[in-house]
Design an enzyme around this catalytic site. Structure first.
Site, PDB file in Angstrom:
ATOM      1  CG  LEU A 106      -2.280  -0.578   1.281  1.00 57.46           C
ATOM      2  CD1 LEU A 106      -3.237   0.175   0.417  1.00 57.46           C
ATOM      3  CD2 LEU A 106      -2.290  -2.045   0.987  1.00 57.46           C
ATOM      4  CE1 TYR A 137       2.762   7.459   5.305  1.00 54.41           C
ATOM      5  CE2 TYR A 137       2.130   8.755   3.391  1.00 54.41           C
ATOM      6  CZ  TYR A 137       1.879   7.712   4.268  1.00 54.41           C
ATOM      7  OH  TYR A 137       0.759   6.932   4.103  1.00 54.41           O
ATOM      8  CE  LYS A 141       3.050   4.426   2.803  1.00 54.55           C
ATOM      9  NZ  LYS A 141       2.649   3.089   3.207  1.00 54.55           N
ATOM     10  N   PRO A 164      -3.500   4.336  -3.232  1.00 49.16           N
ATOM     11  CG  PRO A 164      -4.133   3.156  -1.339  1.00 49.16           C
ATOM     12  CD  PRO A 164      -2.929   3.631  -2.086  1.00 49.16           C
ATOM     13  CG  HIS A 180      -5.627  11.255   6.951  1.00 50.16           C
ATOM     14  ND1 HIS A 180      -5.445   9.970   7.401  1.00 50.16           N
ATOM     15  CD2 HIS A 180      -4.500  11.572   6.262  1.00 50.16           C
ATOM     16  CE1 HIS A 180      -4.270   9.532   6.996  1.00 50.16           C
ATOM     17  NE2 HIS A 180      -3.671  10.465   6.303  1.00 50.16           N
ATOM     18  CE  LYS A 188     -10.507  20.316  13.954  1.00 50.47           C
ATOM     19  NZ  LYS A 188      -9.817  21.228  13.020  1.00 50.47           N
TER      20      LYS A 188
HETATM   21  N1  LIG Z   1      -5.591   6.523   5.552  1.00 44.81           N
HETATM   22  C1  LIG Z   1      -5.423   7.019   4.329  1.00 44.81           C
HETATM   23  O1  LIG Z   1      -6.067   8.006   3.957  1.00 44.81           O
HETATM   24  C2  LIG Z   1      -4.460   6.362   3.390  1.00 44.81           C
HETATM   25  C3  LIG Z   1      -3.697   5.257   3.728  1.00 44.81           C
HETATM   26  N2  LIG Z   1      -2.833   4.717   2.810  1.00 44.81           N
HETATM   27  C4  LIG Z   1      -1.964   3.584   3.162  1.00 44.81           C
HETATM   28  O2  LIG Z   1      -2.717   2.469   3.606  1.00 44.81           O
HETATM   29  C5  LIG Z   1      -1.983   1.760   4.590  1.00 44.81           C
HETATM   30  C6  LIG Z   1      -2.831   1.580   5.835  1.00 44.81           C
HETATM   31  O3  LIG Z   1      -3.198   2.857   6.325  1.00 44.81           O
HETATM   32  P1  LIG Z   1      -4.342   3.041   7.434  1.00 44.81           P
HETATM   33  O4  LIG Z   1      -5.127   1.795   7.538  1.00 44.81           O
HETATM   34  O5  LIG Z   1      -4.986   4.322   7.149  1.00 44.81           O
HETATM   35  O6  LIG Z   1      -3.473   3.219   8.756  1.00 44.81           O
HETATM   36  P2  LIG Z   1      -3.897   2.969  10.271  1.00 44.81           P
HETATM   37  O7  LIG Z   1      -3.068   3.889  11.083  1.00 44.81           O
HETATM   38  O8  LIG Z   1      -5.366   2.987  10.418  1.00 44.81           O
HETATM   39  O9  LIG Z   1      -3.410   1.467  10.516  1.00 44.81           O
HETATM   40  C7  LIG Z   1      -2.064   1.145  10.435  1.00 44.81           C
HETATM   41  C8  LIG Z   1      -1.845  -0.190  11.100  1.00 44.81           C
HETATM   42  O10 LIG Z   1      -0.436  -0.434  11.040  1.00 44.81           O
HETATM   43  C9  LIG Z   1      -0.074  -1.135  12.184  1.00 44.81           C
HETATM   44  N3  LIG Z   1       1.297  -0.792  12.562  1.00 44.81           N
HETATM   45  C10 LIG Z   1       1.841   0.445  12.688  1.00 44.81           C
HETATM   46  N4  LIG Z   1       3.119   0.332  13.130  1.00 44.81           N
HETATM   47  C11 LIG Z   1       3.353  -1.004  13.285  1.00 44.81           C
HETATM   48  C12 LIG Z   1       4.470  -1.749  13.741  1.00 44.81           C
HETATM   49  N5  LIG Z   1       5.615  -1.155  14.104  1.00 44.81           N
HETATM   50  N6  LIG Z   1       4.355  -3.089  13.790  1.00 44.81           N
HETATM   51  C13 LIG Z   1       3.198  -3.700  13.424  1.00 44.81           C
HETATM   52  N7  LIG Z   1       2.125  -3.059  12.976  1.00 44.81           N
HETATM   53  C14 LIG Z   1       2.201  -1.713  12.925  1.00 44.81           C
HETATM   54  C15 LIG Z   1      -1.020  -0.728  13.302  1.00 44.81           C
HETATM   55  O11 LIG Z   1      -1.245  -1.891  14.073  1.00 44.81           O
HETATM   56  P3  LIG Z   1      -1.853  -1.904  15.577  1.00 44.81           P
HETATM   57  O12 LIG Z   1      -3.250  -1.379  15.450  1.00 44.81           O
HETATM   58  O13 LIG Z   1      -1.835  -3.330  15.974  1.00 44.81           O
HETATM   59  O14 LIG Z   1      -0.980  -1.023  16.408  1.00 44.81           O
HETATM   60  C16 LIG Z   1      -2.246  -0.232  12.553  1.00 44.81           C
HETATM   61  O15 LIG Z   1      -3.346  -1.075  12.723  1.00 44.81           O
HETATM   62  C17 LIG Z   1      -0.696   2.542   4.834  1.00 44.81           C
HETATM   63  O16 LIG Z   1       0.346   1.984   4.089  1.00 44.81           O
HETATM   64  C18 LIG Z   1      -1.028   3.918   4.300  1.00 44.81           C
HETATM   65  O17 LIG Z   1       0.106   4.575   3.835  1.00 44.81           O
HETATM   66  C19 LIG Z   1      -2.721   5.211   1.554  1.00 44.81           C
HETATM   67  C20 LIG Z   1      -3.461   6.282   1.164  1.00 44.81           C
HETATM   68  C21 LIG Z   1      -4.365   6.958   2.039  1.00 44.81           C
HETATM   69  C1  LIG Z   2      -3.464  10.580   2.777  1.00 47.12           C
HETATM   70  C2  LIG Z   2      -2.514  11.723   2.813  1.00 47.12           C
HETATM   71  O1  LIG Z   2      -2.764  12.508   3.974  1.00 47.12           O
HETATM   72  C3  LIG Z   2      -1.873  13.599   4.252  1.00 47.12           C
HETATM   73  O2  LIG Z   2      -1.944  14.573   3.275  1.00 47.12           O
HETATM   74  P1  LIG Z   2      -3.186  15.529   3.151  1.00 47.12           P
HETATM   75  O3  LIG Z   2      -4.121  15.036   2.116  1.00 47.12           O
HETATM   76  O4  LIG Z   2      -2.707  16.919   2.942  1.00 47.12           O
HETATM   77  O5  LIG Z   2      -3.814  15.352   4.598  1.00 47.12           O
HETATM   78  P2  LIG Z   2      -4.969  15.770   5.557  1.00 47.12           P
HETATM   79  O6  LIG Z   2      -6.113  14.874   5.375  1.00 47.12           O
HETATM   80  O7  LIG Z   2      -4.383  15.865   6.911  1.00 47.12           O
HETATM   81  O8  LIG Z   2      -5.360  17.277   5.111  1.00 47.12           O
HETATM   82  C4  LIG Z   2      -6.020  17.579   3.924  1.00 47.12           C
HETATM   83  C5  LIG Z   2      -6.390  19.034   3.882  1.00 47.12           C
HETATM   84  O9  LIG Z   2      -7.401  19.270   4.859  1.00 47.12           O
HETATM   85  C6  LIG Z   2      -7.082  20.394   5.652  1.00 47.12           C
HETATM   86  N1  LIG Z   2      -7.738  20.319   6.955  1.00 47.12           N
HETATM   87  C7  LIG Z   2      -8.720  21.126   7.371  1.00 47.12           C
HETATM   88  N2  LIG Z   2      -9.079  20.859   8.629  1.00 47.12           N
HETATM   89  C8  LIG Z   2      -8.304  19.808   9.009  1.00 47.12           C
HETATM   90  C9  LIG Z   2      -8.244  19.073  10.216  1.00 47.12           C
HETATM   91  O10 LIG Z   2      -8.941  19.341  11.213  1.00 47.12           O
HETATM   92  N3  LIG Z   2      -7.361  18.040  10.246  1.00 47.12           N
HETATM   93  C10 LIG Z   2      -6.579  17.708   9.173  1.00 47.12           C
HETATM   94  N4  LIG Z   2      -5.738  16.664   9.260  1.00 47.12           N
HETATM   95  N5  LIG Z   2      -6.605  18.436   8.011  1.00 47.12           N
HETATM   96  C11 LIG Z   2      -7.460  19.455   7.944  1.00 47.12           C
HETATM   97  C12 LIG Z   2      -5.572  20.378   5.672  1.00 47.12           C
HETATM   98  O11 LIG Z   2      -5.038  21.644   6.062  1.00 47.12           O
HETATM   99  C13 LIG Z   2      -5.263  20.001   4.224  1.00 47.12           C
HETATM  100  O12 LIG Z   2      -5.364  21.132   3.396  1.00 47.12           O
HETATM  101  C14 LIG Z   2      -0.486  13.142   4.370  1.00 47.12           C
HETATM  102  O13 LIG Z   2      -0.355  12.415   5.524  1.00 47.12           O
HETATM  103  C15 LIG Z   2      -0.059  12.315   3.186  1.00 47.12           C
HETATM  104  O14 LIG Z   2       1.138  11.695   3.485  1.00 47.12           O
HETATM  105  C16 LIG Z   2      -1.082  11.328   2.717  1.00 47.12           C
HETATM  106  O15 LIG Z   2      -0.760  10.283   2.179  1.00 47.12           O
END
Ligand SMILES: NC(=O)C1=CN([C@@H]2O[C@H](COP(=O)(O)OP(=O)(O)OC[C@H]3O[C@@H](n4cnc5c(N)ncnc54)[C@H](OP(=O)(O)O)[C@@H]3O)[C@@H](O)[C@H]2O)C=CC1
Ligand SMILES: C[C@H]1O[C@H](OP(=O)(O)OP(=O)(O)OC[C@H]2O[C@@H](n3cnc4c(=O)[nH]c(N)nc43)[C@H](O)[C@@H]2O)[C@@H](O)[C@@H](O)C1=O
Length: 316
Positions: A106, A137, A141, A164, A180, A188
């Site tokens: 991912l 970050y 990736k 994604p 995020h 909020k």
């Molecule tokens: N969220 C998003 O908007 C996006 C996410 N992605 C990618 O998708 C993937 C998953 O993201 P997401 O589900 O949002 O992340 P989360 O933070 O929700 O989940 C990440 C998981 O990784 C596990 N983890 C973190 N550190 C460790 C470690 N040292 N050892 C073992 N497990 C670990 C945690 O396990 P535990 O709960 O057991 O601690 C946790 O459940 C990532 O690669 C991210 O970059 C890509 C695009 C957007």
């Molecule tokens: C998935 C992606 O996510 C991150 O990138 P991002 O898209 O910029 O992330 P974001 O969701 O935090 O913000 C999106 C926008 O939204 C605005 N914004 C408003 N109000 C809040 C607020 O309350 N919280 C947050 N977090 N953002 C806010 C914020 O200022 C920005 O303009 C990276 O981790 C990157 O590495 C990555 O992979």
């Protein structure tokens, strides 16, 4: 994957990993293995080696990572680059040495240049400067993508990488410092409604545009690709539609039922101006998103009310 194949979902409690587990179970896969980070620290090479040697998974979804929103990425760049490089290096290398049949990595659309032409195509990787708030970050990736491609070339593995767009859904992170934008705004607006607060603070100018995909759609896409796609080329996963943060805030206000005012805190970063993904490749591979943003928002708010509001927040 066969229904009885041994499938390791790394990060199974997270937003993405939990959605993958739900989809695998719904479709009858019976041999899924997983560990929490407490049981198996994926930054620890010895622990990862022992796990792969003992479990011998056939398929791996690598959804464990250090993940966070714009401010967390900006404030803790060392944690983001270190943990992600360590987790993915340990898992990808152990997968190769233990003969894993296929691994899905991912990535994220932040690997594309900050000002990549929109919508962002997979071939815009490494064509320009990255967004500063998440460069460490993103570089981790990109290293993960290059590891998958290099192992395929040198060792003949079958490791694929998907990118994604911004995701949301059950088991999202609702912590205001590290989340995020979408889960942050659900929380909020909900708190403002319950506490009768006249304004809600939204970070930045509200003008950046983002694309949002519900995690169940993402899970369906990655399982589809695991079953149908072999190749070195990245695959974007998204809806193909984006909206401004201001529009998102208005939608979430409506979903939550809040009628106060939105205030923009321009001392917080905007990040990339736009991150719309080109979905041509995944569409031609035969998959498209099904859950409209409005439906996803309603489901995410319902999940928040049932799991977060009740359990961990004391906001009344
Ligand atoms: N969220 C998003 O908007 C996006 C996410 N992605 C990618 O998708 C993937 C998953 O993201 P997401 O589900 O949002 O992340 P989360 O933070 O929700 O989940 C990440 C998981 O990784 C596990 N983890 C973190 N550190 C460790 C470690 N040292 N050892 C073992 N497990 C670990 C945690 O396990 P535990 O709960 O057991 O601690 C946790 O459940 C990532 O690669 C991210 O970059 C890509 C695009 C957007
Ligand atoms: C998935 C992606 O996510 C991150 O990138 P991002 O898209 O910029 O992330 P974001 O969701 O935090 O913000 C999106 C926008 O939204 C605005 N914004 C408003 N109000 C809040 C607020 O309350 N919280 C947050 N977090 N953002 C806010 C914020 O200022 C920005 O303009 C990276 O981790 C990157 O590495 C990555 O992979």
């Amino acid at each position: 994957m066969k229904l009885e194949s041994k499938i390791y979902v790394a990060g199974h409690r997270g937003l993405v990993g939990s959605a993958i587990i739900r989809n695998l179970q719904k479709n009858g896969y019976t041999n899924i293995v997983y560990r929490t980070s407490k049981e198996l620290d994926l930054t620890n090479c010895q622990q990862v080696d022992l796990f792969f040697t003992q479990e011998q998974p056939e398929y791996v979804f690598l959804a464990a990572a250090k993940v966070g929103g714009i401010v967390a990425n900006n404030d803790f760049p060392a944690d983001f680059i270190r943990d992600n490089l360590m987790i993915q290096t340990n898992v990808i290398d152990a997968a190769h040495r233990n003969g894993v049949q296929k691994l899905l990595f991912l990535g994220s659309t932040c690997i594309y240049p900050r000002l990549a032409p929109q919508p962002m195509r997979e071939d815009s990787l490494l064509t320009g400067e990255l967004e500063a708030t998440n460069e460490p970050y993103a570089i981790a990736k990109i290293a993960g993508i290059k590891m998958c491609q290099s192992y395929n070339r040198q060792y003949g593995t079958n490791f694929i990488s998907v990118m994604p767009t911004n995701l949301f859904g059950p088991n999202d992170n609702f912590d205001l410092d590290s989340s995020h934008v979408l889960p942050a705004l659900i929380r909020k607006f909900h708190e403002a409604k319950i506490n009768n607060t006249p304004t809600v603070e939204v970070w930045g100018t509200g003008t950046p545009k983002r694309e949002f995909l519900y995690s169940d759609d993402l899970a369906e896409a990655v399982i589809y690709l695991m079953n149908t796609y072999d190749g070195d080329e990245l695959v974007n996963i998204g809806m193909g539609k984006d909206i401004s943060i201001k529009e998102l805030a208005e939608k979430i206000g409506k979903t939550v039922g809040y009628d106060g005012e939105i205030v923009f805190n321009t001392s917080k970063p905007d990040g990339a101006p736009r991150k719309l993904v080109d979905i041509g490749r995944i569409t031609s591979l035969g998959w498209e998103a099904k859950i409209p943003l409005d439906d996803g928002l309603t489901m995410a708010y319902t999940w928040f009310l049932e799991h977060i509001e009740k359990s961990t927040l004391s906001i009344h």
